[in-house]
Design an enzyme around this catalytic site. Sequence first.
Site, mmCIF file in Angstrom:
data_model
loop_
_atom_site.group_PDB
_atom_site.id
_atom_site.type_symbol
_atom_site.label_atom_id
_atom_site.label_comp_id
_atom_site.label_asym_id
_atom_site.label_seq_id
_atom_site.Cartn_x
_atom_site.Cartn_y
_atom_site.Cartn_z
ATOM 1 N N ASP A 29 -60.803 -8.874 20.802
ATOM 2 C CA ASP A 29 -61.614 -7.691 21.097
ATOM 3 C C ASP A 29 -60.804 -6.405 20.992
ATOM 4 O OD1 ASP A 29 -63.609 -9.385 21.602
ATOM 5 O OD2 ASP A 29 -63.676 -9.074 23.774
ATOM 6 N N GLU A 31 -58.166 -5.658 19.190
ATOM 7 C CA GLU A 31 -57.915 -5.287 17.800
ATOM 8 C C GLU A 31 -59.202 -4.719 17.173
ATOM 9 O OE1 GLU A 31 -55.445 -4.979 16.067
ATOM 10 O OE2 GLU A 31 -56.015 -5.179 13.970
ATOM 11 N N PHE A 32 -60.326 -5.388 17.490
ATOM 12 C CA PHE A 32 -61.609 -4.944 16.951
ATOM 13 C C PHE A 32 -61.914 -3.521 17.437
ATOM 14 C CE2 PHE A 32 -66.196 -4.441 17.073
ATOM 15 C CZ PHE A 32 -66.590 -4.926 15.838
ATOM 16 N N ASP A 33 -61.726 -3.305 18.741
ATOM 17 C CA ASP A 33 -62.002 -1.981 19.300
ATOM 18 C C ASP A 33 -61.080 -0.921 18.713
ATOM 19 O OD1 ASP A 33 -64.119 -2.629 20.854
ATOM 20 O OD2 ASP A 33 -62.934 -3.078 22.622
ATOM 21 N N SER A 78 -74.543 -1.525 24.210
ATOM 22 C CA SER A 78 -73.237 -2.110 24.461
ATOM 23 C C SER A 78 -72.520 -1.251 25.505
ATOM 24 C CB SER A 78 -72.489 -2.104 23.137
ATOM 25 O OG SER A 78 -71.385 -2.903 23.246
ATOM 26 N N LEU A 79 -71.284 -1.567 25.793
ATOM 27 C CA LEU A 79 -70.531 -0.756 26.748
ATOM 28 C C LEU A 79 -69.321 -0.162 26.055
ATOM 29 C CD1 LEU A 79 -70.448 -3.164 29.825
ATOM 30 C CD2 LEU A 79 -71.519 -0.917 29.790
ATOM 31 N N GLU A 118 -68.545 -4.494 38.912
ATOM 32 C CA GLU A 118 -68.959 -5.894 38.739
ATOM 33 C C GLU A 118 -67.960 -6.582 37.818
ATOM 34 O OE1 GLU A 118 -72.678 -5.481 36.722
ATOM 35 O OE2 GLU A 118 -73.546 -4.268 38.323
ATOM 36 N N TYR A 239 -77.293 -8.906 35.852
ATOM 37 C CA TYR A 239 -76.661 -7.670 36.307
ATOM 38 C C TYR A 239 -77.441 -6.399 35.984
ATOM 39 C CZ TYR A 239 -74.810 -8.448 31.588
ATOM 40 O OH TYR A 239 -74.684 -8.738 30.265
ATOM 41 N N LYS A 326 -61.263 -3.452 30.280
ATOM 42 C CA LYS A 326 -60.942 -4.787 29.761
ATOM 43 C C LYS A 326 -59.525 -5.203 30.158
ATOM 44 C CE LYS A 326 -62.854 -6.503 26.532
ATOM 45 N NZ LYS A 326 -63.793 -6.879 25.516
ATOM 46 N N CYS A 423 -47.286 -41.252 5.582
ATOM 47 C CA CYS A 423 -47.244 -42.327 4.576
ATOM 48 C C CYS A 423 -46.718 -41.866 3.227
ATOM 49 C CB CYS A 423 -48.631 -42.952 4.419
ATOM 50 S SG CYS A 423 -49.783 -41.885 3.541
#
Length: 701
Positions: A29, A31-33, A78-79, A118, A239, A326, A423
């Site tokens: 996440d 790296e993506f962000d 999204s957040l 939360e 939530y 995060k 083998c």
Amino acid sequence: MKQRIERLREELARHNHKYYVENAPEIGDEEFDRMMRELADLEAAHPEFDDPASPTRRVGSDLSGGFETVTHSRPMLSLANTYSMEEVAEFCTRVEREVGGNALGGLNDAQEVAYVCEPKFDGTAISLSYEGGVLVRALTRGDGVAGDDVTANVRTIHSIPLKLHEVPANSPPAFRCWPASFDIRGEILMPYAAFERLNARRAAAEEALFANPRNAAAGSLKLQSPALVARRGLEAFLYGVVGEGLPFETHSESLRAAREWGFRVSEHTRVCRSLDEIRAYIAEIDGLRAALPYATDGVVIKVDSYALQRRLGATAKSPRWAVAYKFAAESAATRLVSVEFSVGRTGAVTPVANLDPVQLAGTTVKRASMHNADQIALLDVRVGDMVYVEKGGEIIPKITGVDLLARPAVSVPLEFPAMCPACGATLVRDEGEARHFCPNAAGCPPQIVGRIAHFVSRRAMDIEGLGEETIALLVAERLVSTPADLYTLRAEQLAPLPRLGEKSAENIVAGVAASLEIPFARVLYALGIRMVGETTAKYLAAHFRTLDALVSAPPEELAQVEEVGDKVAEAIRGYFADPQNMALVERLREAGVRFEAEEKTVASDALAGRHVVISGSFALHSRDALKEMIEAHGGRNQSAVAANTDFLLAGEKIGPAKLAKARKLGIPIISEEQFLAMTGDVEKSTPSDKNDNNPQERVLF
Ligand code: IVH
């Protein structure tokens, strides 16, 4: 600059697809962000390169075929992510600056803003709709605007109430009755224990493992069979209550009410009134998370007051009244001591790293997965390197990077062996296949031992007393080389072997004899056909009833079996096309192993091989009773209309999307009466006043 923007867009779109559609993310996440932020910054600085299709303009999509797509009552946003306390402080400052001193939000400079903190659950988002206190629909996030209708699957999750609880009369007024119609959003999770059980089952069947509980939860929610979903042990935390005219003023109040109504709301939810309280909360959850039975990857901080939330509003992607903090993925640095290439029962060769032992997320890590040759090349990992290992919820830690500055002066790139380490056969790698395979199935010892170990395993032929070491010994002594040889073993041959003795020898021989009672479905699983796990074996046995019917099945019939796609069908046909496998089957058959399913009581074969979708409610029978009738007449129940559906059994209030899809695909739509006429159950179920209806002549819709 334009090139960089385009490259980022392409890469992000690719990673979105890997994450949301394939459930197989390649990057973390963080790296993506980082890439997403870089793109957003470049786009802000260069509006001339604007593109409405840029990944910054939309949340990722999980839409996949096989489900009805339904528009959300309100978009599922999204957040925004943060990774440091400084960024959280910036969020609070921004919130307080925007709302401070303005009477509109009911707040002035002297008042503090309340935040609800939360845990951030690491699962897959869900939106549940309730009408009159009853669960009517469950949608995945999809592309944020519309999601997949996974109601049937979600109904199997015990922590989601199908009907809301009555609330005691002494509760606060807002809690006492739920809104006539509202949505509630939350996260579907797979607890670690369920995840490990699932992966262990998949490993035994040599099926691809889920990388982490999040992917396993998302994948499970998209299964086509609710019965299978029920076995996956999913759970849910809710939530966010969403709806018009909710009787609450704050988010925290809505969560308390939701708990009263029967929803599972995290007990770790807390109202914080200062940055210090938020900081303490984050530290507490960070300390607690290793002990939680499910994955969390951060903390979500939300403005509590609905009035303030409304004032803060949202961007196209995320609300401005909430932020995610995060946690950094847990990783450790250690030295790569050596690499082993191990050969599995199907001949797949897997590189496994031996590491200097290192502490990571509460356990000592000595070995890590390196996946395949591509992964080794991508990371350019070398023996002697300091490597980073991560355990992001995955069962086996993996190597995620190399500290190039710490590389020894002399090192050589790691090469995937050309020959089988067991083998000596030349390894092969088929096009589009990430793994190398040893083709010497009949002569490669770990493959022989692996196949026999699988054959005798508890969920297959359940023959006790034959661990891998004992099997390896029997193979080395040339007493067995295929599972069929087990049936000719005599106790006198086994007793003299090291660690065995008379008693164990007799037990093994008795266990082998008892395995002749094992039903066909498990025998089929025991054969170890690639990609045929326990469940697929059950479906195949139920459909074909005998091994001979399966062996001679044309591809189109194989494809009709649940869980059998092109690849599985190819693996089955490939297995039976090999004369050595057929010879094994014949020897097992001679030994008395069951290759036919027990007779099942069937009412008729009126619907043999037919796929039926039921939708709506019916006058004469319950839906469950109709489902049983379909099976009793040899048919198969399907949850969604698909190209191979034979007909749609339509009742009152049939789902409009199912109807539209059936019409589009030209699938016949039949009434309950027509159905009963087909199965011959019409006499038994039609009340006398309806007897003069000729069902064949009534055409619905
Ligand atoms: S609130 C508009 N609360 O995180 C705000 N989301 O990164 C929507 N998530 O899509 C979400 N725990 O799937 C919220 N306590 C929590 C959460 C949570 C996990 C997920 C959710 C969301 C994603 C955004």
